[in-house]
Scaffold this active site. Structure first.
Site, short mmCIF file in Angstrom:
data_model
loop_
_atom_site.label_atom_id
_atom_site.label_comp_id
_atom_site.label_asym_id
_atom_site.label_seq_id
_atom_site.Cartn_x
_atom_site.Cartn_y
_atom_site.Cartn_z
N HIS A 52 0.83 -1.21 0.00
CA HIS A 52 0.00 0.00 0.00
C HIS A 52 0.86 1.25 0.00
O HIS A 52 0.36 2.37 -0.05
CB HIS A 52 -0.93 0.00 1.22
CG HIS A 52 -0.21 -0.10 2.52
ND1 HIS A 52 0.17 -1.31 3.08
CD2 HIS A 52 0.27 0.87 3.35
CE1 HIS A 52 0.81 -1.07 4.23
NE2 HIS A 52 0.91 0.23 4.39
N HIS A 82 7.73 6.71 5.45
CA HIS A 82 6.95 6.41 4.24
C HIS A 82 6.09 7.62 3.93
O HIS A 82 6.07 8.59 4.70
CB HIS A 82 6.08 5.16 4.48
CG HIS A 82 5.12 5.32 5.59
ND1 HIS A 82 5.42 5.01 6.92
CD2 HIS A 82 3.86 5.84 5.62
CE1 HIS A 82 4.38 5.30 7.68
NE2 HIS A 82 3.44 5.82 6.93
N HIS A 84 2.17 9.14 2.21
CA HIS A 84 0.78 8.91 1.75
C HIS A 84 0.53 9.94 0.67
O HIS A 84 0.99 11.09 0.77
CB HIS A 84 -0.20 9.08 2.92
CG HIS A 84 0.03 8.09 4.02
ND1 HIS A 84 -0.65 6.89 4.11
CD2 HIS A 84 0.91 8.11 5.06
CE1 HIS A 84 -0.22 6.23 5.18
NE2 HIS A 84 0.73 6.94 5.77
N GLU A 94 -3.00 12.72 4.89
CA GLU A 94 -3.93 12.02 5.80
C GLU A 94 -4.52 13.04 6.77
O GLU A 94 -5.74 13.14 6.90
CB GLU A 94 -3.19 10.91 6.55
CG GLU A 94 -2.67 9.83 5.59
CD GLU A 94 -2.68 8.44 6.17
OE1 GLU A 94 -1.98 8.22 7.18
OE2 GLU A 94 -3.42 7.58 5.67
N HIS A 107 5.49 10.35 6.87
CA HIS A 107 5.41 9.84 8.24
C HIS A 107 6.76 9.24 8.63
O HIS A 107 7.24 8.29 7.99
CB HIS A 107 4.32 8.77 8.35
CG HIS A 107 2.95 9.34 8.30
ND1 HIS A 107 1.82 8.58 8.02
CD2 HIS A 107 2.50 10.60 8.46
CE1 HIS A 107 0.76 9.35 8.05
NE2 HIS A 107 1.14 10.59 8.32
N THR A 187 -2.53 4.57 10.95
CA THR A 187 -3.59 4.90 9.99
C THR A 187 -3.82 3.78 8.98
O THR A 187 -4.58 3.93 8.03
CB THR A 187 -3.25 6.18 9.21
OG1 THR A 187 -2.07 5.93 8.42
CG2 THR A 187 -3.01 7.36 10.15
N1 LIG Z 1 0.65 5.43 8.66
S1 LIG Z 1 1.31 5.23 10.14
O1 LIG Z 1 0.26 5.45 11.12
O2 LIG Z 1 2.49 6.05 10.30
C1 LIG Z 1 1.82 3.55 10.30
C2 LIG Z 1 3.12 3.26 10.73
C3 LIG Z 1 3.53 1.92 10.85
C4 LIG Z 1 2.64 0.88 10.56
C5 LIG Z 1 3.09 -0.55 10.70
O3 LIG Z 1 4.25 -0.81 10.95
N2 LIG Z 1 2.17 -1.54 10.53
C6 LIG Z 1 2.58 -2.94 10.59
C7 LIG Z 1 2.75 -3.46 11.99
C8 LIG Z 1 3.81 -4.28 12.27
C9 LIG Z 1 3.99 -4.81 13.56
C10 LIG Z 1 3.10 -4.52 14.57
C11 LIG Z 1 2.06 -3.68 14.32
C12 LIG Z 1 1.91 -3.16 13.02
F1 LIG Z 1 0.88 -2.33 12.78
C13 LIG Z 1 1.34 1.18 10.13
C14 LIG Z 1 0.93 2.54 10.00
ZN LIG Z 2 1.67 6.66 7.47
#
Ligand SMILES: NS(=O)(=O)c1ccc(C(=O)NCc2ccccc2F)cc1
Ligand SMILES: [Zn+2]
Length: 249
Positions: A52, A82, A84, A94, A107, A187
């Site tokens: 994504h 990363h 968005h 976002e 982010h 998010t």
């Molecule tokens: N857009 S953001 O809010 O900055 C955001 C930052 C990191 C993740 C992530 O690492 N997800 C995978 C994940 C891996 C391990 C444990 C929990 C997780 F969500 C998701 C969203």
């Molecule tokens: Zn993000």
């Protein structure tokens, strides 16, 4: 998970992200400190297409690159950044500012290495993660983005990764480090409510041509019919009874 019982209100409240930031109702908090970024360019490791979006990952086995001060207790270890973006330059961020959308949002993700042993562990706790959000506004080509963009053709399809070392992340920060901060969530799935959000008030620039490069990334793997990551921004969520704090009056 995701619902907190706040006894005085006898209701279940969400703390989801992103949100619209109303700059007039944000509350100046004089006890908020300036942000302290200590990033070591040598901790940059690789770029990964996660389907994504693409993550620029950093080595996070020790506290070489950390974020501290600001609204935070202790230090939070950098693990990845990363972006968005939207299907056109008209949307993509976002968070919104007074209903205004930017074409993209950076982010920078950190986790509380003082209390937890990994991002995955930290993500289960309300004080586990700190994400710095930086808005990208349309303007001249941003040279600091070029070294990332010229590598995107190596991670075109989902699951692909390429080495990416020696990156000066400070080059993606604006001059003015004033910020808004509030308690929210990741998010994307699993939307864990573990994030201290720190949204910088000054935007950095990005050109239309650079955004077009983001939209050429594919959410499909190399042996599937290609489809593109045209947009990956979550709609804004209810603020409920949360207060957004500002580092400046
Ligand atoms: N857009 S953001 O809010 O900055 C955001 C930052 C990191 C993740 C992530 O690492 N997800 C995978 C994940 C891996 C391990 C444990 C929990 C997780 F969500 C998701 C969203
Ligand atoms: Zn993000």
């Amino acid at each position: 998970m995701g619902l907190h019982y706040s006894h005085h209100k006898h209701c279940l409240t969400h703390h989801q992200s992103p949100i619209n930031i109303n700059t007039r109702t944000a509350k100046y908090n004089p006890s908020l400190k300036p942000l302290k970024f200590s990033y070591d360019p040598k901790t940059a490791k690789r770029i990964v297409n996660v389907g994504h979006c693409f993550n620029v990952e950093f080595e996070d086995i020790c506290d070489k690159s950390v974020l501290s001060e600001g609204p935070l207790d202790g230090h939070y270890r950098l693990c990845q950044f990363h972006f968005h973006w939207g299907s056109s330059d008209r949307d993509g961020s976002e968070h919104n500012i007074d209903g205004h959308l930017y074409p993209a949002e950076l982010h920078i993700v950190h986790w509380n290495s003082k209390k937890y042993t990994s991002f995955a562990e930290a993500a289960k706790h309300p004080d586990g993660v700190a994400v710095v959000g930086v808005f990208l506004k349309l303007g001249n080509t941003n040279p600091a983005l070029q070294s990332i963009i010229e590598n995107l053709d190596k991670v075109k399809t989902k699951g692909k990764a390429c080495p990416f070392t020696e990156f000066h992340l400070n080059g993606l920060l604006p001059e003015d480090l004033n910020y808004w901060t509030y308690m929210g969530s990741l998010t994307t799935k699993p939307y864990f409510e573990c994030v201290t959000w720190i949204i910088l008030q000054e935007a950095i620039t990005v050109s239309s041509q650079q955004l077009e490069q983001f939209r050429r990334l594919q959410c499909t793997s190399e042996n599937e019919n290609p489809s593109f990551i045209l947009e990956n921004h979550r709609p804004v969520q209810p603020l409920d009874h949360r207060v957004v704090y500002s580092s400046c009056p």
